[in-house]
Design an enzyme around this catalytic site. Structure first.
Site, short mmCIF file in Angstrom:
data_model
loop_
_atom_site.label_atom_id
_atom_site.label_comp_id
_atom_site.label_asym_id
_atom_site.label_seq_id
_atom_site.Cartn_x
_atom_site.Cartn_y
_atom_site.Cartn_z
N HIS A 24 0.82 -1.22 0.00
CA HIS A 24 0.00 0.00 0.00
C HIS A 24 0.85 1.28 0.00
CE1 HIS A 24 0.58 0.38 4.33
NE2 HIS A 24 -0.31 -0.52 4.67
N HIS A 78 -6.50 -8.16 14.46
CA HIS A 78 -6.38 -6.93 13.66
C HIS A 78 -7.10 -7.16 12.34
CE1 HIS A 78 -4.80 -3.37 11.89
NE2 HIS A 78 -3.66 -3.84 11.44
N GLU A 80 -6.96 -5.31 9.49
CA GLU A 80 -6.39 -4.81 8.22
C GLU A 80 -6.29 -5.98 7.24
OE1 GLU A 80 -2.88 -2.33 8.59
OE2 GLU A 80 -3.12 -1.63 6.52
N ASP A 82 -4.28 -7.32 5.24
CA ASP A 82 -3.14 -8.26 5.17
C ASP A 82 -3.26 -9.36 6.22
OD1 ASP A 82 -2.67 -5.99 6.81
OD2 ASP A 82 -0.55 -6.47 6.97
N HIS A 145 -2.03 -0.42 15.48
CA HIS A 145 -2.07 0.92 14.92
C HIS A 145 -3.43 1.26 14.30
CE1 HIS A 145 -1.50 -0.14 10.50
NE2 HIS A 145 -1.50 -1.28 11.11
N ASP A 164 0.64 -6.51 14.50
CA ASP A 164 1.68 -5.76 13.77
C ASP A 164 2.87 -5.37 14.66
OD1 ASP A 164 0.71 -5.68 11.16
OD2 ASP A 164 -0.57 -3.96 11.57
N TYR A 196 10.16 -0.39 9.87
CA TYR A 196 8.75 -0.70 10.16
C TYR A 196 8.17 0.29 11.16
CZ TYR A 196 4.88 -3.99 11.14
OH TYR A 196 3.66 -4.59 11.29
N HIS A 229 4.14 -10.11 11.21
CA HIS A 229 5.07 -9.97 10.07
C HIS A 229 6.49 -10.30 10.54
CE1 HIS A 229 2.15 -7.88 7.53
NE2 HIS A 229 1.91 -7.03 8.51
FE1 FEO Z 1 -1.88 -3.22 10.16
FE2 FEO Z 1 0.04 -5.78 8.99
O1 FEO Z 1 -1.45 -4.68 9.09
#
Ligand code: FEO
Length: 405
Positions: A24, A78, A80, A82, A145, A164, A196, A229
């Protein structure tokens, strides 16, 4: 990569995205991973999913351990995409699962999916889930976040599944920090952590400090941190927590990032004596041309340094567009504890340096004024002025940096 046991009966079942380079808009030259975890306890529990394109990968990993229809609990730390965009595929297999999510997370999922047939349990900090031999404790982390964010702590093995937070965008076959350090290096891992944090978590330093204090107050001992991640922290989970505290407290190196763009090389020529002046004051300096550098790298270099000088030529009485883009990006990240100044060249009316300072004043940064300006092309005298500008800025950086030691 197949499922891997990270604690007794707790498996990484995620996917490695070796190819992603634009996340993104965040440039990820090393790719990334989407980590999720399966607890093969009496109540089989999946924690998080993966990016939609990799749903088949995590489903294969799950199927090698169990029939997905046997999943009883599905924790969404989360929402989001991903991490949550495979949810519909997983739920089509795990039809009886109950989804554990925060109130804000549920509201977000309602906007992404038809959730009318799914079972939900809304959780908040301190709520627990017993899966058999394991007890899961949920910890809300709003705005770390996203508003929905939370973490899941597995009490019996002192494992924090941190979504995250503490992540890194690295595609690697190493699942653990010590493995990665052995085959690559600690500095490469640390650089990815900083990258990051700078690009995702920079605005949330105060929240990070408060949340770490809250977790410490809850008395939760942590032996392992498993983010969504990158690698899992098993060698030194305390080290990554301290790294986050240091960054949240404004720690940086005594250095200057000169971040600029140029039209006909005049602003670029100014960077040379400026850099020399900074260096002659004993301060390290890195020069970054915006159109040659991914935005996320420029942001990382800004974050690593105590001082930043922004250089722009004037175009139609304004900053050069790439410099405007950089400062817009930076402002959104709400930087603090850094000192900033501007320089640039112009042909007739000028305006770029003035506009840069107007942008700086919208941020909570220490501002060094006045900026350095050159008409058309730097003369010998201009070069000397740029050199002195660099030296004086470096002196200010050293004085400011001393406040953080
Ligand atoms: Fe906030 Fe890895 O997505």
């Amino acid at each position: 990569m197949k499922a891997m046991e990270i604690k007794p009966d707790i498996f990484w079942v995620g996917a490695i995205d070796w190819a992603v380079r634009d996340f993104h808009g965040y440039i990820t030259p090393k790719g990334t991973t989407y980590n999720n975890y399966l607890l093969m306890d009496e109540q089989i529990t999946l924690i998080d999913t993966v990016k939609h394109d990799f749903s088949h990968v995590t489903i294969d990993n799950i199927k090698n351990l169990t029939d997905p229809a046997k999943i009883i609990n599905l924790v969404v730390n989360h929402i989001e995409p991903d991490h949550a965009s495979s949810l519909d595929k997983i739920m089509s297999l795990a039809h009886d699962a109950t989804i554990f999510v925060t109130d804000k997370g549920k509201k977000g999922l309602d906007r992404h999916f038809d959730t009318s047939r799914w079972k939900f349990k809304i959780v908040k900090t301190g709520d627990a889930l017993n899966t058999g031999k394991y007890n899961l404790i949920f910890i809300e982390t709003p705005m770390l976040h996203w508003p929905d964010s939370m973490m899941t702590y597995v009490k019996e093995v002192r494992l924090l599944i941190s979504q995250d937070a503490f992540g890194q965008h690295i595609a690697t076959s190493s699942r653990f920090d010590d493995e990665f350090i052995e085959c690559a290096s600690f500095s490469e891992l640390e650089d990815s952590v900083i990258d990051y944090y700078a690009n995702i978590l920079m605005p949330f330093g105060e929240l990070i400090k408060a949340k770490i204090a809250e977790v410490q107050k809850l008395g939760l001992e942590i032996d392992m941190i498993a983010p969504d991640h990158g690698v899992i922290w098993r060698k030194d989970p305390g080290g990554i927590i301290q790294k986050y505290l240091d960054m949240a407290n404004g720690k940086s190196s005594l250095s200057v990032a000169v971040i600029y763009d140029t039209m006909w090389h005049s602003t670029e020529l100014m960077t040379l004596p400026i850099m020399q002046g900074i260096k002659d004051e004993g301060v390290d300096c890195k020069v970054i041309k915006l159109r040659s550098t991914p935005m996320s790298v420029a942001i990382k270099e800004f974050w690593k340094s105590r001082g930043c000088l922004v250089g722009s030529p004037t175009l139609n009485n304004l900053m050069f567009p790439s410099v405007t883009e950089f400062l817009t990006h930076l402002r959104g990240l709400r930087p603090k504890n850094r000192i900033i100044g501007a320089f640039g060249s112009y042909g007739w009316g000028g305006g770029a340096v003035k506009e840069a300072y107007e942008e700086f004043k919208k941020m909570k940064l220490e501002i060094y004024e006045p900026g350095a300006q050159v008409l058309y092309r730097p003369s010998r005298e201009d070069n000397q002025k740029c050199y002195e500008f660099g030296r004086e800025f470096a002196r200010k950086v050293k004085a400011y940096h001393a406040k953080f030691i």
